[in-house]
Write a protein that holds these residues in place. Structure first.
Motif, PDB file in Angstrom:
ATOM      1  N   ALA A  48       0.840  -1.196   0.000  1.00 40.31           N
ATOM      2  CA  ALA A  48       0.000   0.000   0.000  1.00 40.31           C
ATOM      3  C   ALA A  48       0.871   1.239   0.000  1.00 40.31           C
ATOM      4  N   TYR A  59      -3.494   0.433  -3.266  1.00 40.41           N
ATOM      5  CA  TYR A  59      -3.408  -0.858  -2.602  1.00 40.41           C
ATOM      6  C   TYR A  59      -3.139  -1.981  -3.601  1.00 40.41           C
ATOM      7  N   ASP A  61      -3.982  -5.640  -4.934  1.00 45.13           N
ATOM      8  CA  ASP A  61      -5.266  -6.346  -5.017  1.00 45.13           C
ATOM      9  C   ASP A  61      -5.437  -7.370  -3.901  1.00 45.13           C
ATOM     10  N   LYS A  64      -6.680  -5.438  -0.719  1.00 41.66           N
ATOM     11  CA  LYS A  64      -7.690  -4.394  -0.857  1.00 41.66           C
ATOM     12  C   LYS A  64      -8.950  -4.765  -0.083  1.00 41.66           C
TER      13      LYS A  64
END
Length: 123
Positions: A48, A59, A61, A64
């Motif tokens: 992040a 972010y 994936d 997230k």
């Protein structure tokens, strides 16, 4: 010369939460600040990032919706709130900082690094 020190790592059960902190000293953390992580035998990966002064966040994936990056510019500190932790989140988490937003997901672009903090997630 800005120095970064991470804290807040530890052992947590799957589904639990931790909050990591990255405190800067020796200068103002008026840069993009980013969390990376590295699991044993794997490449260091982007987690992040947050812009200066904090209006933009980015972010990976894989995290997230579970992790939130934030910063307190008065305290010169960046945070990573990690919820719903999974065993695959276990890694050493590193804080890093750089000027500018270009290629922010690439670890080679970063000038300043902390020493890392270990996160262990038990299943």
């Amino acid at each position: 010369q800005v120095q970064l020190v991470e804290s807040g790592g530890g052992l947590v059960q799957a589904g639990g939460s931790l909050r990591l902190s990255c405190a800067a000293s020796g200068g103002t953390l008026s840069m993009y600040a980013t969390w990376f992580r590295q699991a044993p035998g794997k490449e260091r990966e982007f987690v992040a990032a947050i812009s200066w002064p904090g209006s933009l966040t980015f972010y990976a994936d894989s995290i997230k919706g579970r992790f939130t990056i934030s910063r307190d510019n008065i305290k010169n500190t960046v945070y990573l709130q990690m919820n719903s932790l999974k065993p695959e989140d276990a890694a050493v988490y590193y804080c890093a900082a750089k000027y500018g937003s270009s290629r922010m997901r690439e670890k080679e672009q970063y000038t300043y690094w902390g020493q890392g903090t270990q996160v262990t997630v038990s299943s």
